[in-house]
Design an enzyme around this catalytic site. Structure first.
Site, mmCIF file in Angstrom:
data_model
loop_
_atom_site.group_PDB
_atom_site.id
_atom_site.type_symbol
_atom_site.label_atom_id
_atom_site.label_comp_id
_atom_site.label_asym_id
_atom_site.label_seq_id
_atom_site.Cartn_x
_atom_site.Cartn_y
_atom_site.Cartn_z
ATOM 1 C CD GLU A 246 72.539 59.171 65.328
ATOM 2 O OE1 GLU A 246 72.086 59.656 64.264
ATOM 3 O OE2 GLU A 246 71.909 59.225 66.400
ATOM 4 C CG HIS B 295 69.390 61.700 64.766
ATOM 5 N ND1 HIS B 295 69.473 60.478 64.148
ATOM 6 C CD2 HIS B 295 68.200 62.244 64.388
ATOM 7 C CE1 HIS B 295 68.387 60.279 63.421
ATOM 8 N NE2 HIS B 295 67.598 61.338 63.543
ATOM 9 C CB CYS C 232 65.305 59.224 65.124
ATOM 10 S SG CYS C 232 64.400 60.404 64.080
#
Length: 267
Positions: free
Chosen positions: A235, A233, A117
């Site tokens: 994660e 994202h 990001c």
């Protein structure tokens, strides 16, 4: 020393500066730390946003990897010659002063880099590219922001596809992981950003593109080590998504390889 007793690869995670009460704190999100620990199988180390006070040569010599995280703040436009931000835009000049030279130093030292990001935006700026500050105001572009009044699970839901570059680094990782995009050339991603790459820096290759043409992933062309960045994202609940799991596994493998190949001082 046996293989089982060798220390875990050490992955640096640059911090943001945030006020908590009356004082500034150096912080990094738990989801990134957990993705490094559990997804990449490495030891996360938060790097304070000390800018020029850091000895970058010494720091990168100690690292086996670098994860550059997302953040609510934006890269200051002066860093890439852009127009002034609108009033109220959140910036983090100490982070900028830390991450931009750190990214360049890590790439030069063949330290594996994964940027997410804000991280993809920092990578582009660090190598000489520019950014769109408000993608949603550009003709023909999607609104890539998430509604922050909605539950976090909805904010991080997958909302649009990205087209993977055939034969690219990311396409290979997705194929190896047998994820949702294996064999299709596309994966679906979440979207939580207003800034995005405008002019791509020399030395970066496009790895994925959104339906409206926004660059969603890049790699460092000809990098001596893993050097990949994504706008979404991965994660977030990475263990639930084969594509994200494969991405962190590949990053972790690159970090472990660096750790095996050289004895370096440890933090």
């Amino acid at each position: 020393m046996s293989a089982a007793s060798k220390p875990l690869p050490l992955v640096g995670i640059p911090a943001c500066i945030r006020p908590l009460g009356h004082h500034p704190f150096h912080i990094a999100g738990d989801k990134y730390i957990r993705a490094v620990s559990d997804g990449a199988g490495a030891l996360p180390m938060v790097i304070p946003a000390l800018g020029g006070s850091l000895d970058l040569e010494d720091l990168v010599a100690r690292l086996d990897g670098l994860l550059v995280t997302g953040s609510p703040s934006n890269v200051e436009p002066a860093r890439y010659g852009g127009p002034a931000s609108i009033a109220g835009t959140l910036h983090d000049p100490d982070r900028d002063a830390t991450t931009l030279p750190l990214i360049r130093a890590a790439i030069a030292a063949a330290v594996p880099v994964l940027a997410i990001c804000r991280g993809i935006q920092e990578l582009n700026v660090a190598l000489g590219g520019t950014l769109h500050q408000r993608v949603q105001e550009l003709p023909g572009r999607l609104d890539h922001r998430a509604d922050d009044t909605r539950p976090v699970e909805e904010q991080y839901a997958k909302v649009h596809p990205v087209r993977l570059t055939p034969g690219g680094v990311l396409a290979g990782i997705v194929a190896d992981g047998a994820g949702d995009g294996a064999g299709t050339g596309e994966i679906r991603v979440n979207s939580i950003h207003a800034q995005a790459i405008d002019r791509l820096a020399d030395g970066l290759s496009v790895e994925a593109v959104a339906p409206d043409g926004i660059i969603e992933a890049v790699s460092v062309t000809g990098a001596a080590a893993f050097a990949l960045a994504v706008q979404w994202h991965p994660e977030w609940r990475f263990w639930e998504c084969p594509d994200s799991t494969a991405l962190f596994r590949a990053f972790g493998a690159a970090c472990a390889d660096r750790a095996r190949r050289a004895d370096r001082p440890r933090a």
